[in-house]
Scaffold this motif. Structure first.
Motif, PDB file in Angstrom:
ATOM      1  N   ILE A 275       0.860  -1.189   0.000  1.00  0.00           N
ATOM      2  CA  ILE A 275       0.000   0.000   0.000  1.00  0.00           C
ATOM      3  C   ILE A 275       0.896   1.240   0.000  1.00  0.00           C
ATOM      4  O   ILE A 275       1.606   1.491   0.978  1.00  0.00           O
ATOM      5  N   SER A 276       0.874   1.972  -1.085  1.00  0.00           N
ATOM      6  CA  SER A 276       1.643   3.211  -1.148  1.00  0.00           C
ATOM      7  C   SER A 276       0.795   4.402  -1.571  1.00  0.00           C
ATOM      8  O   SER A 276       1.233   5.549  -1.442  1.00  0.00           O
ATOM      9  N   THR A 277      -0.405   4.141  -2.072  1.00  0.00           N
ATOM     10  CA  THR A 277      -1.327   5.209  -2.459  1.00  0.00           C
ATOM     11  C   THR A 277      -2.751   4.785  -2.089  1.00  0.00           C
ATOM     12  O   THR A 277      -3.013   3.604  -1.804  1.00  0.00           O
ATOM     13  N   ILE A 278      -3.666   5.710  -2.137  1.00  0.00           N
ATOM     14  CA  ILE A 278      -5.071   5.403  -1.868  1.00  0.00           C
ATOM     15  C   ILE A 278      -5.598   4.382  -2.871  1.00  0.00           C
ATOM     16  O   ILE A 278      -6.400   3.507  -2.529  1.00  0.00           O
ATOM     17  N   GLN A 279      -5.126   4.448  -4.113  1.00  0.00           N
ATOM     18  CA  GLN A 279      -5.581   3.506  -5.143  1.00  0.00           C
ATOM     19  C   GLN A 279      -5.308   2.057  -4.767  1.00  0.00           C
ATOM     20  O   GLN A 279      -6.030   1.141  -5.189  1.00  0.00           O
ATOM     21  N   ASP A 280      -4.274   1.830  -3.963  1.00  0.00           N
ATOM     22  CA  ASP A 280      -3.921   0.468  -3.566  1.00  0.00           C
ATOM     23  C   ASP A 280      -4.948  -0.170  -2.634  1.00  0.00           C
ATOM     24  O   ASP A 280      -4.882  -1.378  -2.363  1.00  0.00           O
ATOM     25  N   LEU A 281      -5.915   0.600  -2.157  1.00  0.00           N
ATOM     26  CA  LEU A 281      -6.964   0.055  -1.293  1.00  0.00           C
ATOM     27  C   LEU A 281      -8.099  -0.574  -2.100  1.00  0.00           C
ATOM     28  O   LEU A 281      -8.992  -1.195  -1.527  1.00  0.00           O
ATOM     29  N   GLY A 282      -8.043  -0.430  -3.402  1.00  0.00           N
ATOM     30  CA  GLY A 282      -9.155  -0.840  -4.244  1.00  0.00           C
ATOM     31  C   GLY A 282      -9.360  -2.336  -4.393  1.00  0.00           C
ATOM     32  O   GLY A 282     -10.457  -2.777  -4.752  1.00  0.00           O
ATOM     33  N   ASP A 283      -8.338  -3.146  -4.114  1.00  0.00           N
ATOM     34  CA  ASP A 283      -8.470  -4.588  -4.339  1.00  0.00           C
ATOM     35  C   ASP A 283      -8.128  -5.413  -3.100  1.00  0.00           C
ATOM     36  O   ASP A 283      -7.793  -6.588  -3.202  1.00  0.00           O
ATOM     37  N   LYS A 284      -8.230  -4.786  -1.930  1.00  0.00           N
ATOM     38  CA  LYS A 284      -7.851  -5.491  -0.700  1.00  0.00           C
ATOM     39  C   LYS A 284      -9.013  -5.519   0.285  1.00  0.00           C
ATOM     40  O   LYS A 284      -9.972  -4.754   0.160  1.00  0.00           O
ATOM     41  N   ASN A 285      -8.899  -6.408   1.256  1.00  0.00           N
ATOM     42  CA  ASN A 285      -9.908  -6.516   2.312  1.00  0.00           C
ATOM     43  C   ASN A 285      -9.630  -5.420   3.336  1.00  0.00           C
ATOM     44  O   ASN A 285      -8.723  -5.543   4.159  1.00  0.00           O
ATOM     45  N   ILE A 286     -10.430  -4.343   3.289  1.00  0.00           N
ATOM     46  CA  ILE A 286     -10.186  -3.155   4.087  1.00  0.00           C
ATOM     47  C   ILE A 286     -11.338  -2.941   5.063  1.00  0.00           C
ATOM     48  O   ILE A 286     -12.511  -3.026   4.689  1.00  0.00           O
ATOM     49  N   VAL A 287     -11.006  -2.630   6.311  1.00  0.00           N
ATOM     50  CA  VAL A 287     -12.009  -2.255   7.310  1.00  0.00           C
ATOM     51  C   VAL A 287     -11.653  -0.861   7.830  1.00  0.00           C
ATOM     52  O   VAL A 287     -10.612  -0.679   8.465  1.00  0.00           O
ATOM     53  N   ALA A 288     -12.512   0.098   7.541  1.00  0.00           N
ATOM     54  CA  ALA A 288     -12.270   1.477   7.943  1.00  0.00           C
ATOM     55  C   ALA A 288     -13.193   1.875   9.085  1.00  0.00           C
ATOM     56  O   ALA A 288     -14.140   1.164   9.430  1.00  0.00           O
ATOM     57  N   PHE A 289     -12.925   3.025   9.675  1.00  0.00           N
ATOM     58  CA  PHE A 289     -13.809   3.551  10.713  1.00  0.00           C
ATOM     59  C   PHE A 289     -15.123   4.033  10.093  1.00  0.00           C
ATOM     60  O   PHE A 289     -15.190   4.303   8.889  1.00  0.00           O
ATOM     61  N   GLN A 290     -16.150   4.114  10.893  1.00  0.00           N
ATOM     62  CA  GLN A 290     -17.478   4.482  10.400  1.00  0.00           C
ATOM     63  C   GLN A 290     -17.467   5.879   9.773  1.00  0.00           C
ATOM     64  O   GLN A 290     -16.885   6.815  10.307  1.00  0.00           O
TER      65      GLN A 290
ATOM     66  N   ILE B  62     -12.561   5.133  -4.773  1.00  0.00           N
ATOM     67  CA  ILE B  62     -11.797   3.881  -4.811  1.00  0.00           C
ATOM     68  C   ILE B  62     -12.477   2.787  -3.994  1.00  0.00           C
ATOM     69  O   ILE B  62     -12.686   1.668  -4.457  1.00  0.00           O
ATOM     70  N   VAL B  63     -12.859   3.101  -2.759  1.00  0.00           N
ATOM     71  CA  VAL B  63     -13.354   2.044  -1.876  1.00  0.00           C
ATOM     72  C   VAL B  63     -14.793   1.642  -2.198  1.00  0.00           C
ATOM     73  O   VAL B  63     -15.193   0.492  -1.936  1.00  0.00           O
ATOM     74  N   GLU B  64     -15.576   2.552  -2.757  1.00  0.00           N
ATOM     75  CA  GLU B  64     -16.959   2.191  -3.081  1.00  0.00           C
ATOM     76  C   GLU B  64     -17.041   1.165  -4.206  1.00  0.00           C
ATOM     77  O   GLU B  64     -18.055   0.484  -4.358  1.00  0.00           O
ATOM     78  N   SER B  65     -15.975   1.027  -4.981  1.00  0.00           N
ATOM     79  CA  SER B  65     -15.953   0.007  -6.033  1.00  0.00           C
ATOM     80  C   SER B  65     -15.284  -1.283  -5.563  1.00  0.00           C
ATOM     81  O   SER B  65     -15.118  -2.221  -6.343  1.00  0.00           O
ATOM     82  N   ASN B  66     -14.901  -1.321  -4.291  1.00  0.00           N
ATOM     83  CA  ASN B  66     -14.233  -2.497  -3.726  1.00  0.00           C
ATOM     84  C   ASN B  66     -15.252  -3.316  -2.925  1.00  0.00           C
ATOM     85  O   ASN B  66     -15.722  -2.885  -1.868  1.00  0.00           O
ATOM     86  N   PRO B  67     -15.615  -4.511  -3.389  1.00  0.00           N
ATOM     87  CA  PRO B  67     -16.609  -5.326  -2.677  1.00  0.00           C
ATOM     88  C   PRO B  67     -16.117  -5.828  -1.319  1.00  0.00           C
ATOM     89  O   PRO B  67     -16.920  -6.288  -0.503  1.00  0.00           O
ATOM     90  N   ASN B  68     -14.823  -5.752  -1.077  1.00  0.00           N
ATOM     91  CA  ASN B  68     -14.255  -6.221   0.186  1.00  0.00           C
ATOM     92  C   ASN B  68     -13.972  -5.078   1.164  1.00  0.00           C
ATOM     93  O   ASN B  68     -13.202  -5.239   2.116  1.00  0.00           O
ATOM     94  N   TYR B  69     -14.608  -3.947   0.915  1.00  0.00           N
ATOM     95  CA  TYR B  69     -14.443  -2.795   1.806  1.00  0.00           C
ATOM     96  C   TYR B  69     -15.604  -2.728   2.788  1.00  0.00           C
ATOM     97  O   TYR B  69     -16.765  -2.872   2.413  1.00  0.00           O
TER      98      TYR B  69
END
Length: 238
Positions: A113-128, A141-148
């Motif tokens: 992970i070096s940019t925000i774009q790198d969050l697009g294909d990973k299993n990410i859990v963010a704060f509410q 980026i994250v709204e198109s990631n089904p694993n977000y």
């Protein structure tokens, strides 16, 4: 001469007592470790409280939903955890607290992970509500990631990371460190990587009285130079 000096000292002390007051500041709802509403403490709370106390003032917080802070402050002595981006013009203090979000992963998983774009294909859990606060690029980026996913309980984020059920979490660094120390039922000793892909946010105190603001700024500078400022922070995250 001695009697005159005693009279002058008495007058100074009287002025000091009169000028000291209870300062009521509007604050967002509890956000450990910055403000812990249930126990009237937290790193941000303690720093503001001690800075005010240097001039004899006491601190009282009026808790409201964060979105209401910039509207409610006029009813009291000011507001905490606010900055010029709120659109409110007034007597802002120097920076009292810096919030810094990171993408956080386990080092041994070597998550790239070096940019925000790198969050697009990973299993990410963010704060509410992260998509409301971290900018349009992040949201896209994250709204198109089904694993977000977003998680309201940030201690759960920590458990998901250390149990291997998330590639990375998105969290403020101090919130993460606080819950890493506090959670039970999972081993949190593994080393992590803080991926610095978000800008920091500086927060201040907004005072309705510029004289109290000026007193506060000097006291805050004293806390920093004495090392007490960092000591308060370490109490919650070390």
């Amino acid at each position: 001469m001695i009697r005159l000096a005693m009279v002058l000292i008495s007058l100074v002390l009287s002025v000091s007592v009169v000028s000291a007051k209870e300062i009521t500041l509007v604050a967002g709802l509890s956000l450990p470790p910055y403000i812990i509403q249930e126990t009237n403490n937290g790193m941000e709370y303690d720093i503001v409280k001690e800075a005010l106390a240097k001039n004899g003032h006491t601190l009282k917080l009026k808790s409201v939903p964060f979105i209401r802070v910039s509207f409610e402050y006029k009813k009291f002595d000011g507001a905490i955890t606010i900055n010029e981006a709120s659109g409110v013009k007034g007597n802002y203090s120097d920076v009292t607290m810096v919030y810094q979000n990171f993408a956080i992963s386990l080092k041994d998983k070597a998550v790239p992970i070096s940019t925000i774009q790198d969050l697009g294909d990973k299993n990410i859990v963010a704060f509410q509500n992260a998509t409301k606060y971290l900018g349009e690029e992040y949201k896209k980026i994250v709204e198109s990631n089904p694993n977000y996913k977003e998680q309201g309980k940030q201690e759960v984020q920590v458990k998901l990371l250390y149990s291997g059920r998330a590639d990375a979490i998105v969290s403020d660094i101090n919130i993460f460190k606080y819950y890493r120390k506090a959670v039970t039922g999972v081993d949190t000793s593994a080393e992590v990587v803080y991926h610095n892909i978000f800008p920091e946010t500086e927060y201040k105190v907004l005072f309705n009285d510029p004289a109290i603001r000026d007193e506060f700024n000097q006291a805050l500078a004293d806390l920093r130079s004495s090392g007490r400022y960092q000591e308060i922070i370490n109490n919650y995250i070390k």
